[in-house]
Design a protein around this motif. Sequence first.
Motif, PDB file in Angstrom:
ATOM      1  N   THR A 224       0.814  -1.217   0.000  1.00 11.16           N
ATOM      2  CA  THR A 224       0.000   0.000   0.000  1.00 11.16           C
ATOM      3  C   THR A 224       0.846   1.265   0.000  1.00 11.16           C
ATOM      4  OG1 THR A 224      -0.119   0.134   2.424  1.00 11.16           O
ATOM      5  CG2 THR A 224      -1.868  -1.120   1.297  1.00 11.16           C
ATOM      6  N   GLY A 225       2.103   1.161   0.443  1.00 10.62           N
ATOM      7  CA  GLY A 225       2.941   2.334   0.567  1.00 10.62           C
ATOM      8  C   GLY A 225       2.647   3.153   1.807  1.00 10.62           C
ATOM      9  N   LEU A 226       1.831   2.626   2.730  1.00  8.77           N
ATOM     10  CA  LEU A 226       1.458   3.349   3.934  1.00  8.77           C
ATOM     11  C   LEU A 226       2.455   3.177   5.079  1.00  8.77           C
ATOM     12  CD1 LEU A 226      -2.399   2.633   4.027  1.00  8.77           C
ATOM     13  CD2 LEU A 226      -1.290   4.843   3.588  1.00  8.77           C
ATOM     14  N   VAL A 227       3.363   2.218   4.959  1.00  8.06           N
ATOM     15  CA  VAL A 227       4.294   1.918   6.047  1.00  8.06           C
ATOM     16  C   VAL A 227       5.205   3.118   6.297  1.00  8.06           C
ATOM     17  CG1 VAL A 227       6.198   0.453   6.800  1.00  8.06           C
ATOM     18  CG2 VAL A 227       4.239  -0.554   5.631  1.00  8.06           C
ATOM     19  N   THR A 228       5.184   3.616   7.524  1.00  5.41           N
ATOM     20  CA  THR A 228       6.027   4.749   7.910  1.00  5.41           C
ATOM     21  C   THR A 228       7.405   4.261   8.321  1.00  5.41           C
ATOM     22  OG1 THR A 228       5.317   4.636  10.220  1.00  5.41           O
ATOM     23  CG2 THR A 228       3.994   5.996   8.738  1.00  5.41           C
ATOM     24  N   THR A 229       8.314   5.204   8.507  1.00  3.57           N
ATOM     25  CA  THR A 229       9.668   4.854   8.923  1.00  3.57           C
ATOM     26  C   THR A 229       9.675   4.116  10.260  1.00  3.57           C
ATOM     27  OG1 THR A 229      10.560   6.790   7.775  1.00  3.57           O
ATOM     28  CG2 THR A 229      11.953   5.782   9.457  1.00  3.57           C
ATOM     29  N   GLU A 230       8.872   4.616  11.215  1.00  5.58           N
ATOM     30  CA  GLU A 230       8.812   3.976  12.532  1.00  5.58           C
ATOM     31  C   GLU A 230       8.260   2.556  12.432  1.00  5.58           C
ATOM     32  OE1 GLU A 230       7.557   8.354  13.302  1.00  5.58           O
ATOM     33  OE2 GLU A 230       7.249   6.833  11.749  1.00  5.58           O
ATOM     34  N   VAL A 231       7.186   2.409  11.667  1.00  4.99           N
ATOM     35  CA  VAL A 231       6.570   1.092  11.507  1.00  4.99           C
ATOM     36  C   VAL A 231       7.523   0.139  10.804  1.00  4.99           C
ATOM     37  CG1 VAL A 231       4.745  -0.152  10.265  1.00  4.99           C
ATOM     38  CG2 VAL A 231       4.185   1.888  11.597  1.00  4.99           C
ATOM     39  N   ALA A 232       8.229   0.612   9.787  1.00  8.57           N
ATOM     40  CA  ALA A 232       9.157  -0.240   9.045  1.00  8.57           C
ATOM     41  C   ALA A 232      10.237  -0.804   9.959  1.00  8.57           C
ATOM     42  CB  ALA A 232       9.793   0.556   7.901  1.00  8.57           C
ATOM     43  N   ALA A 233      10.722   0.005  10.897  1.00 10.23           N
ATOM     44  CA  ALA A 233      11.764  -0.453  11.813  1.00 10.23           C
ATOM     45  C   ALA A 233      11.258  -1.581  12.707  1.00 10.23           C
ATOM     46  CB  ALA A 233      12.265   0.718  12.661  1.00 10.23           C
ATOM     47  N   VAL A 234      10.024  -1.446  13.199  1.00 13.35           N
ATOM     48  CA  VAL A 234       9.445  -2.489  14.057  1.00 13.35           C
ATOM     49  C   VAL A 234       9.207  -3.768  13.251  1.00 13.35           C
ATOM     50  CG1 VAL A 234       7.583  -3.090  15.627  1.00 13.35           C
ATOM     51  CG2 VAL A 234       8.327  -0.711  15.450  1.00 13.35           C
ATOM     52  N   LEU A 235       8.669  -3.619  12.046  1.00 16.13           N
ATOM     53  CA  LEU A 235       8.405  -4.792  11.209  1.00 16.13           C
ATOM     54  C   LEU A 235       9.692  -5.532  10.878  1.00 16.13           C
ATOM     55  CD1 LEU A 235       5.700  -3.393   8.744  1.00 16.13           C
ATOM     56  CD2 LEU A 235       5.351  -4.877  10.726  1.00 16.13           C
ATOM     57  N   ALA A 236      10.770  -4.803  10.645  1.00 17.74           N
ATOM     58  CA  ALA A 236      12.054  -5.443  10.351  1.00 17.74           C
ATOM     59  C   ALA A 236      12.559  -6.235  11.549  1.00 17.74           C
ATOM     60  CB  ALA A 236      13.078  -4.380   9.946  1.00 17.74           C
ATOM     61  N   ALA A 237      12.399  -5.669  12.748  1.00 19.07           N
ATOM     62  CA  ALA A 237      12.824  -6.369  13.960  1.00 19.07           C
ATOM     63  C   ALA A 237      11.992  -7.624  14.188  1.00 19.07           C
ATOM     64  CB  ALA A 237      12.724  -5.433  15.160  1.00 19.07           C
TER      65      ALA A 237
END
Length: 289
Positions: A224-237
């Motif tokens: 969707t392209g909605l993932v924010t920088t903060e969210v991306a960091a958590v998802l990566a972890a």
Amino acid sequence: MGRTAVAFSPGHISGTFHRMIGPTYAETGSIGTGIVIDAGVTAEVRAAERTSVTIHEPRRDGGEGRQTRTGSPPIEYALARMGVAAEVITTSSLPSGSGFGLSAAALLSSLTAADALFSLGMGREGIVALAHESEIVHASGLGDVVACAGGGLVCRRTPGLAGDIERITGLRDRIVTVHFGPLTTADVLSAPDVMGRIGRAFQPGCPSDLKEFFIRALTFARETGLVTTEVAAVLAACEAAGIPASMTMLGNGVFATGDYAEEILSEFGRVHSMGIAGNGFCLKGVWNE
């Protein structure tokens, strides 16, 4: 002597969704998947000369403590449609604007309590119909109301009030969330380019279990392209630790499950933990003061 009616509605975390516009409010909504959570909104309703709404909730910026706000156009609209004036106090253990379906939960709990207090006899179908209408009118949600009518892992195959809904119930898994401030649903729903990406990202079909739900939700969130920088960091972890996780829709946050989910998410901010609800909204009671 005054009377007070109290009702509760669970919240709802959407994993995937696709807006569907019909000729009426009842036929407009969304298809997609989500989890009905056992955290939500409790509403206290009393008769009043003029409607007022007070909202108690955790801080929306993710910090410690609670905040109080006043006014709710969706609730005020719905009470006016019911032909009543009331003092409404809603209390939530989760912050609004973070993808927990709290607008729907606040409407369902408030209308359930008002229906009982004023002996309107609307029934569950009438309450759901009016709450859904108010969400559509105010662009505060699309499918949360229908989802919160029951519990479990929800798959909405068709939109609106008469939608075909599949529920997987009896799930004991814990859901853990972290959020980074509000994301306004109305802003997203009114942006044609964003809704276009969401429509292209959506894949129909129902997950067979919670694991498949998270896989579908994560793929959807990223496309969707909605993932924010903060969210991306958590998802990566979470991905590195093998923790099923995705972005709350629509909210600037992450929800996850698994043995180490709370440990991973707590590294990024204040964590909320909740179960998967077994039932939908309900009246708690009506008391004389």
